[in-house]
Design a protein around this motif. Sequence first.
Motif, mmCIF file in Angstrom:
data_model
loop_
_atom_site.group_PDB
_atom_site.id
_atom_site.type_symbol
_atom_site.label_atom_id
_atom_site.label_comp_id
_atom_site.label_asym_id
_atom_site.label_seq_id
_atom_site.Cartn_x
_atom_site.Cartn_y
_atom_site.Cartn_z
ATOM 1 N N GLN A 197 -11.460 1.323 9.567
ATOM 2 C CA GLN A 197 -12.131 -0.113 9.830
ATOM 3 C C GLN A 197 -12.112 -0.426 11.150
ATOM 4 O O GLN A 197 -10.765 -0.659 11.649
ATOM 5 N N GLN A 211 -16.604 0.212 5.756
ATOM 6 C CA GLN A 211 -16.149 1.387 6.459
ATOM 7 C C GLN A 211 -16.813 1.801 7.585
ATOM 8 O O GLN A 211 -17.846 1.615 7.734
ATOM 9 N N SER A 247 -2.281 1.332 3.310
ATOM 10 C CA SER A 247 -2.447 1.928 2.191
ATOM 11 C C SER A 247 -3.050 1.026 1.138
ATOM 12 O O SER A 247 -2.602 0.012 0.902
ATOM 13 N N ARG A 248 -4.148 1.390 0.372
ATOM 14 C CA ARG A 248 -4.782 0.838 -0.684
ATOM 15 C C ARG A 248 -4.425 1.198 -1.922
ATOM 16 O O ARG A 248 -4.746 0.665 -3.020
ATOM 17 N N PHE A 249 -3.379 2.147 -2.156
ATOM 18 C CA PHE A 249 -2.735 2.469 -3.480
ATOM 19 C C PHE A 249 -1.847 1.466 -3.938
ATOM 20 O O PHE A 249 -1.046 1.168 -3.185
ATOM 21 N N PRO A 250 -2.117 0.942 -5.184
ATOM 22 C CA PRO A 250 -1.249 -0.305 -5.317
ATOM 23 C C PRO A 250 0.172 0.055 -5.554
ATOM 24 O O PRO A 250 0.752 0.972 -5.869
ATOM 25 N N GLN A 274 2.926 -2.193 2.130
ATOM 26 C CA GLN A 274 2.655 -3.084 1.368
ATOM 27 C C GLN A 274 3.187 -2.341 -0.364
ATOM 28 O O GLN A 274 3.009 -3.093 -1.451
ATOM 29 N N PHE A 286 -6.468 2.407 6.198
ATOM 30 C CA PHE A 286 -5.831 2.555 4.858
ATOM 31 C C PHE A 286 -6.182 3.702 4.111
ATOM 32 O O PHE A 286 -7.208 4.406 3.953
ATOM 33 N N TRP A 291 -8.170 -0.270 12.008
ATOM 34 C CA TRP A 291 -7.288 -0.115 10.929
ATOM 35 C C TRP A 291 -7.546 1.071 9.943
ATOM 36 O O TRP A 291 -8.610 1.580 9.898
ATOM 37 N N THR A 317 -6.334 6.186 1.341
ATOM 38 C CA THR A 317 -7.144 5.975 -0.231
ATOM 39 C C THR A 317 -6.975 7.278 -0.954
ATOM 40 O O THR A 317 -7.939 8.221 -1.068
ATOM 41 N N ASP A 326 -9.822 5.097 4.538
ATOM 42 C CA ASP A 326 -10.898 4.045 5.068
ATOM 43 C C ASP A 326 -10.333 3.484 6.218
ATOM 44 O O ASP A 326 -9.451 2.553 6.517
ATOM 45 N N GLU A 381 -1.376 -8.253 5.498
ATOM 46 C CA GLU A 381 -2.587 -7.976 6.453
ATOM 47 C C GLU A 381 -2.799 -9.167 7.410
ATOM 48 O O GLU A 381 -3.064 -9.123 8.479
#
Length: 285
Positions: A23, A11, A76-79, A132, A34, A32, A36, A21, A216
């Motif tokens: 980056q 991060q 997004s990092r949430f599945p 995603q 994402f 980037w 979270t 997050d 990605e």
Amino acid sequence: MDGPDVGLTGQSSMFDLGQIDVQWDAAAETLWAFMTPVDRPNFSPAMLRDVRTWYVETKRLFDAGQMPVKYMVAGSRFPGVFNLGGDLELFAGCIERGDLPGLVNYGHACIDVVHRTWCNGDLPVISIALAQGDALGGGFEALLCFDVVIAERSARFGLPEMLFGLFPGMGAYSILARKLGRLQAERMILSGKVFSAQEMYDMGIVHTLVEDGEGEQAVRDYIAANRPHHAGHVGVFEAGRRVDPLHYEELKDIVENWAASALKIALKDLRMMRRLAQAQTRLGR
């Protein structure tokens, strides 16, 4: 200036955001971000605050010569979820209390983010949304603002507000009408339908469709292929915004109409809103 030495594995120390997050890939001149979410994967007030900060800080660092960003990517990092949209718990609480100012203030925070996203934070960048997972309601509204949308095949998109007697008030009509025409925008909104990534690709909303797990890399490939022509691409997208501008006042008028309409929904619609909010909460656990 090459910018801070922060790759995609950590991060960025420049951003301290609880819900995003951030980056910085200096080699690709790409920032980037994402999402979270710590609770429900929606646009909570905290998420809206962090998205706004992302834009404000990026502009500050760019203007200071510390971050020569050319591409901004949001994912997004949430599945299984890009973003599920509005904070339904907040909506329901405001409706039950008859709190019109609360709804209006939330709506203004949403359209602030929508307008910043539409304008790419007033930066000469290409913005890319990476879906995603599901982008519904306000999540779909936000995604529509990006220059380029790259989606994995299992992602779904839609405006389900009609399920609880409302309409999407944070930019969906304005943006879809510009991209697809008013008739198609109205059909999509009134249907409440959830669309597949393939359907969105066929309509032209999704620009690149890839298999699950390849999103990605598809973003990196897009940037690598198009970066030599970055200035020309920025010019094309800026021309589009100039030809068919999206004014803040338009968004403001619509969101204030949305807030007034929300206070008039039927009890059964409020109950449906509560059930959907509970489903979002279960996802976050």
